[in-house]
Design an enzyme around this catalytic site. Structure first.
Site, mmCIF file in Angstrom:
data_model
loop_
_atom_site.group_PDB
_atom_site.id
_atom_site.type_symbol
_atom_site.label_atom_id
_atom_site.label_comp_id
_atom_site.label_asym_id
_atom_site.label_seq_id
_atom_site.Cartn_x
_atom_site.Cartn_y
_atom_site.Cartn_z
ATOM 1 N N HIS A 55 39.164 0.803 58.372
ATOM 2 C CA HIS A 55 40.007 0.218 57.228
ATOM 3 C C HIS A 55 40.297 1.543 56.237
ATOM 4 O O HIS A 55 40.966 0.996 55.200
ATOM 5 C CB HIS A 55 39.252 -0.688 56.552
ATOM 6 C CG HIS A 55 38.993 -2.059 57.232
ATOM 7 N ND1 HIS A 55 40.051 -2.757 57.805
ATOM 8 C CD2 HIS A 55 37.999 -2.629 57.728
ATOM 9 C CE1 HIS A 55 39.684 -3.664 58.441
ATOM 10 N NE2 HIS A 55 38.368 -3.997 58.230
ATOM 11 N N ASP A 63 38.339 -5.002 67.080
ATOM 12 C CA ASP A 63 37.693 -5.706 65.994
ATOM 13 C C ASP A 63 38.188 -6.876 65.535
ATOM 14 O O ASP A 63 39.588 -6.921 65.554
ATOM 15 C CB ASP A 63 37.678 -4.640 64.859
ATOM 16 C CG ASP A 63 36.758 -4.853 63.763
ATOM 17 O OD1 ASP A 63 36.897 -5.703 63.120
ATOM 18 O OD2 ASP A 63 35.770 -4.242 63.774
ATOM 19 N N HIS A 101 38.617 -7.838 62.496
ATOM 20 C CA HIS A 101 39.668 -7.372 61.504
ATOM 21 C C HIS A 101 40.622 -6.498 61.687
ATOM 22 O O HIS A 101 40.320 -5.543 62.630
ATOM 23 C CB HIS A 101 38.658 -6.985 60.234
ATOM 24 C CG HIS A 101 37.467 -7.845 59.890
ATOM 25 N ND1 HIS A 101 36.166 -7.828 60.750
ATOM 26 C CD2 HIS A 101 37.305 -8.696 58.943
ATOM 27 C CE1 HIS A 101 35.501 -8.528 60.113
ATOM 28 N NE2 HIS A 101 36.004 -9.055 59.034
ATOM 29 N N ASP A 129 32.880 -7.935 66.311
ATOM 30 C CA ASP A 129 33.016 -9.112 65.386
ATOM 31 C C ASP A 129 33.606 -10.327 65.768
ATOM 32 O O ASP A 129 33.755 -11.171 65.210
ATOM 33 C CB ASP A 129 33.109 -8.686 63.676
ATOM 34 C CG ASP A 129 33.891 -7.652 63.684
ATOM 35 O OD1 ASP A 129 34.718 -7.467 64.673
ATOM 36 O OD2 ASP A 129 33.887 -7.126 62.392
#
Length: 462
Positions: free
Chosen positions: A120, A159, A161, A248
């Site tokens: 990120h 991921d 996200h 995740d």
């Protein structure tokens, strides 16, 4: 992959390299989901299974990335030392260690099980967002280019996200293919990663996003891999493949709403054959990470992983909605069409015909509560990807806003863009409107920071 030892006739299998770095001395808070136990349970499981005793496995000690490795990739405000700890440099440096070992032929692939994570972290770094301060995979990409002359690299982010930081860093780079499949951004942080985010004018369709509906399970996961990821990566023909190995998407993860299993992660790894996997998210410390990491390691090492299964899982446990499955199939078809037509689209019609392509971004640092407004300009050039200008204003609480002006010259820059970019940098210094002014020249591996209040420059060279 095997090599034949000349003159002896013995077939020797290259090994899979592993690095563990739990970062005992770094934490956001003692009870934060991103904590050292994420790796400690995994390490216990791997030792219990005897994985480290396998002849196919070689463990490396982590090493430090340099401050210049970071400044080659990011604009850290005000300086790199302000945003990173030793733990960040070790996490990034571990990827460089494995990258060197893959390129030298010492190992066939590697898995950096490290923290803090990084995907990120964007080009500009005012603080920590999404648990990330610097981008481990992006630092690795720029290092491989500079140190080893590698040009074409594919990054596949698995991921839950969206890897918005990695996307931001390579959005205008035609030599980096970025594919991210993740939980739909309308339902999870960071709220981005949609199919219309396809890359800038010089790198159209080198960014591909697959936002998956919550509840997506293994069958659709494998459909995306088989019908989009693998054919596009094969067509791109990268020299190196990197997997941002977020975990995740697992059905027990407390921060996601997906239903992937450890076996599916291993199947994905076996099919993709990444040269390097780098741990990102994954916060089901006991119920997911030990199983997923074990399965990934075995898949990388070409060892049977059929016995790896979570105790509470049974085949057929999760049923997917036919409507959602059909939606994903349509997305895949749309993205394949964008990829197939990447060099045929009318770029001026999409991005305009001016000297610069410009976009405005609003970025929120959820960990450090910073609000950033950013204007990004990309020089439209027929001979190279064009230099990038960033004007950024960031506010944190009641502190005075910080304003920066940054210029980034790409690795593939033409002489005209390089010369023009330095003129832009010097003009920004004369105007004196920003607190910090940066020059990042990837073509010469030179990074310069100018601080207005001190009237002083700091130069870093590789």
């Amino acid at each position: 992959m095997a090599i034949l030892e000349q003159g002896v006739g013995l077939v020797i299998n290259k090994k899979t390299g592993l690095i563990f770095f739990p970062a005992f001395d770094w934490a956001i808070s003692p009870t934060h989901p991103e904590r050292e136990e994420r790796l400690l349970y995994t390490r216990d499981q791997i030792f219990e299974e005897g994985v480290m005793d396998l002849p196919q496995i070689h463990e490396y000690a982590p090493r430090l990335a340099s401050l210049h490795d970071v400044s080659r990739t990011h604009f850290c405000v005000p300086r790199v030392q302000s945003q990173v700890t030793e733990a960040h440099l070790i996490a990034a440096g571990s990827t460089l260690q494995l990258g060197d070992s893959v390129v030298s032929g010492e190992i066939k692939n590697g898995f950096a099980m490290v923290r803090p994570p990084g995907h990120h972290a964007m080009r500009v770094v005012h603080g920590n967002r999404g648990f990330c301060s610097i981008n481990n995979e992006a630092i690795l990409v720029e290092y491989l280019r500079r140190r080893h002359g590698i040009r074409k690299i594919a990054i596949v982010d698995s991921d839950a996200h969206h890897g918005d930081g990695t996307q931001d860093l390579f959005y205008h780079d035609p030599d980096v293919l970025f594919i991210s499949f993740h939980q739909d951004g309308r339902t999870i942080f960071p709220g981005t990663g949609f199919t219309n985010e396809l890359g800038g004018p010089g790198a159209y369709a080198r960014t591909l996003n697959v936002p998956l509906p919550p509840g997506t399970a293994d069958e659709t996961f494998m459909y995306v891999v088989d019908n989009l990821v693998l054919p596009v990566v094969k067509d791109f023909q990268p020299e190196i493949i990197i997997n941002s190995a977020g975990q995740d998407n697992h059905y027990t993860d407390p921060l996601g709403s997906m239903r992937f299993t450890a076996r599916a992660y291993a199947d994905f790894t076996k099919k993709l054959k990444p040269h390097l996997a780098v741990l990102e998210g994954g916060y089901a410390i006991e119920t997911a990470l030990p199983y997923i990491n074990l399965a990934i390691i075995l898949a990388l090492a070409d060892v049977d992983y059929s016995y790896v299964m979570e105790p509470d899982y049974w085949p057929g446990r999760f049923k997917e909605s036919p409507e959602k499955t059909a939606q994903v199939h349509r997305m895949v078809e749309q993205l394949l069409e964008s990829w197939a037509n990447r060099d045929k689209v009318d770029i001026p019609k999409i991005f305009g015909v001016g000297k610069y392509y410009q976009r405005k971004k609003f970025i929120y640092y959820d960990t450090d509560y910073i609000e950033e407004e950013q204007i990004e300009k990309v020089r439209m050039c027929a001979d190279c990807p064009g230099y990038i200008i960033i004007e950024s204003r960031a506010e944190r609480g009641y502190r005075a806003p910080v304003r920066i002006y940054a210029v980034s010259i790409p690795f593939q820059a033409c002489h005209s863009c390089q010369s023009e970019a330095y003129d832009v940098y010097e003009q920004a210094k004369k105007q004196g409107e920003c607190d910090y002014i940066y020059m990042q020249d990837k073509s010469t591996d030179t990074c310069i920071t100018y601080e207005k209040d001190k009237g002083q420059e700091w130069v870093s060279e590789g």
